[in-house]
Design an enzyme around this catalytic site. Structure first.
Site, PDB file in Angstrom:
ATOM      1  N   HIS A   9      -1.238  -5.929  -7.441  1.00  0.00           N
ATOM      2  CA  HIS A   9      -0.827  -4.680  -8.095  1.00  0.00           C
ATOM      3  C   HIS A   9       0.547  -4.198  -7.612  1.00  0.00           C
ATOM      4  CE1 HIS A   9      -5.021  -4.260  -9.421  1.00  0.00           C
ATOM      5  NE2 HIS A   9      -5.403  -4.398  -8.169  1.00  0.00           N
TER       6      HIS A   9
HETATM    7  O1  RIB Z   1      -5.830   0.244  -7.692  1.00  0.00           O
HETATM    8  C1  RIB Z   1      -4.959  -0.572  -6.967  1.00  0.00           C
HETATM    9  C2  RIB Z   1      -4.167   0.232  -5.988  1.00  0.00           C
HETATM   10  O2  RIB Z   1      -5.054   0.848  -5.036  1.00  0.00           O
HETATM   11  C3  RIB Z   1      -3.207  -0.625  -5.141  1.00  0.00           C
HETATM   12  O3  RIB Z   1      -2.065   0.130  -4.832  1.00  0.00           O
HETATM   13  C4  RIB Z   1      -4.009  -0.894  -3.893  1.00  0.00           C
HETATM   14  O4  RIB Z   1      -3.185  -1.146  -2.755  1.00  0.00           O
HETATM   15  C5  RIB Z   1      -4.711   0.423  -3.715  1.00  0.00           C
HETATM   16  O5  RIB Z   1      -3.800   1.333  -3.113  1.00  0.00           O
END
Ligand code: RIB
Ligand code: CA
Length: 314
Positions: free
Chosen positions: A244
């Site tokens: 992500h």
């Molecule tokens: O939903 C994904 C996000 O939540 C990413 O940034 C992961 O590191 C958590 O912070």
């Protein structure tokens, strides 16, 4: 105006945050002025220690780290699920030689935004975790909006549903009031929702390619990513876990690898089943002007080529 892009990263390391930090540390196009931490994947002391550990791994001890908020503006703290107890999966990085600075992340963000406003070139503020620090800074000193050129955030979800509730993505759900403040602050936003980040899948083939590249930290990065592997082929279409947060840094470096759609985005604060959902008006149905460019498509091969090349060069 040219020259390295003034950047501040607000994060909650977290494995994917760690990979995003390594990408930023490895990219000379960025003038990385500070790393701010916020409670998210794990508690504040741990995310802060992890940020310092990753900074050390990258050999960038000159970039200051500032600890921020230990929890959301309202309500209980929601912990992440996918980064292991220490926040960096099973990867043990050596204790950092340098810790965080004494100043609070919110105070530092205010100062850096005002400094950037004085330079006539606003910050690119990359948010990789809950938006508590950013919301507080904007509420405390609304003038800093003029010193932030854009907020590039990993957060939210639209068509693919949530990852911590059926409707809601973790970074927004962990502090939905903060997210609503940020979406309403009038600062240009580029948003990487799960709809985008699910395309950044670290498949076994891609991780093997990283390992084959050599380099000082590629084995460690591959180990981090392998632990993080949220295998769910039924959901993602093939094995591997979505990276992500690195997509945020990837957009700053190579926006040509993405496309986007304008939308007015708000956060559901009243719902029970849909609490923390990001609601996007992509078709001007509400009469509210767009407040975000929502990233939609990713050139995944191009993104991973960039990411692996930078990690191998660190
Ligand atoms: O939903 C994904 C996000 O939540 C990413 O940034 C992961 O590191 C958590 O912070
Ligand atoms: Ca994160």
């Amino acid at each position: 105006m040219t020259g390295p892009i003034p950047v501040v990263i607000d994060c909650d390391p977290g494995v994917d945050d760690a990979i995003a930090l390594l990408l930023a540390f490895a990219s000379p196009e960025l003038d990385l002025r500070a790393v701010l931490t916020v409670a998210g994947n794990v508690d504040l002391p741990l995310v802060t220690e992890n940020a310092c550990k990753v900074r050390e791994l990258a050999g960038r001890a000159e970039v200051p780290v500032f600890a921020g908020c230990p929890g959301p503006l309202i309500g209980p703290r929601m912990k992440g699920k996918y980064s292991g107890a220490g926040g960096l999966g099973g990867t043990l990085l050596p204790a950092p030689a340098r810790g965080a600075e004494a100043a609070h992340a919110v105070d530092r963000l205010i100062a850096l935004a005002r400094e950037a406003a004085g330079e006539g070139r606003g910050l690119t503020l990359c948010t990789l975790g809950p938006l508590t620090n950013v919301a507080l800074a904007l509420r405390h000193s609304p003038d800093i909006a003029s010193g932030i050129a854009r907020i590039v955030m990993m957060g939210g979800a639209f068509g693919v549903g949530g990852n911590r509730s059926p409707t809601s993505e973790f970074n927004v759900l962990a502090d939905p009031h903060a997210a609503e403040i940020v979406f309403g602050a009038g600062v240009p936003i580029v948003m990487a929702p799960l709809d985008l980040t699910f395309q950044a899948l670290a498949t076994p083939r891609r991780v093997a390619a990283l390992r084959a590249m050599g380099g000082r930290i590629t084995a460690t990065a591959a180990e981090l990513i392998t632990f993080y592997d949220r295998n769910d082929p039924a959901r993602y279409g093939e094995p591997g876990g979505p990276l992500h947060d690195p997509t945020v840094i990837g957009w700053v470096l190579r926006p040509d690898l993405f496309n986007s759609r304008p939308a007015h985005v708000g956060v559901e604060l009243a719902g029970t089943r849909s609490y923390g959902q990001t609601v996007g008006d992509f078709f001007a149905l509400t009469g509210r002007p767009p407040n975000a460019e929502v990233l939609a498509r990713l050139d995944a091969e191009g993104f991973f080529a960039l990411l692996w090349q930078r990690l191998a060069a660190l």
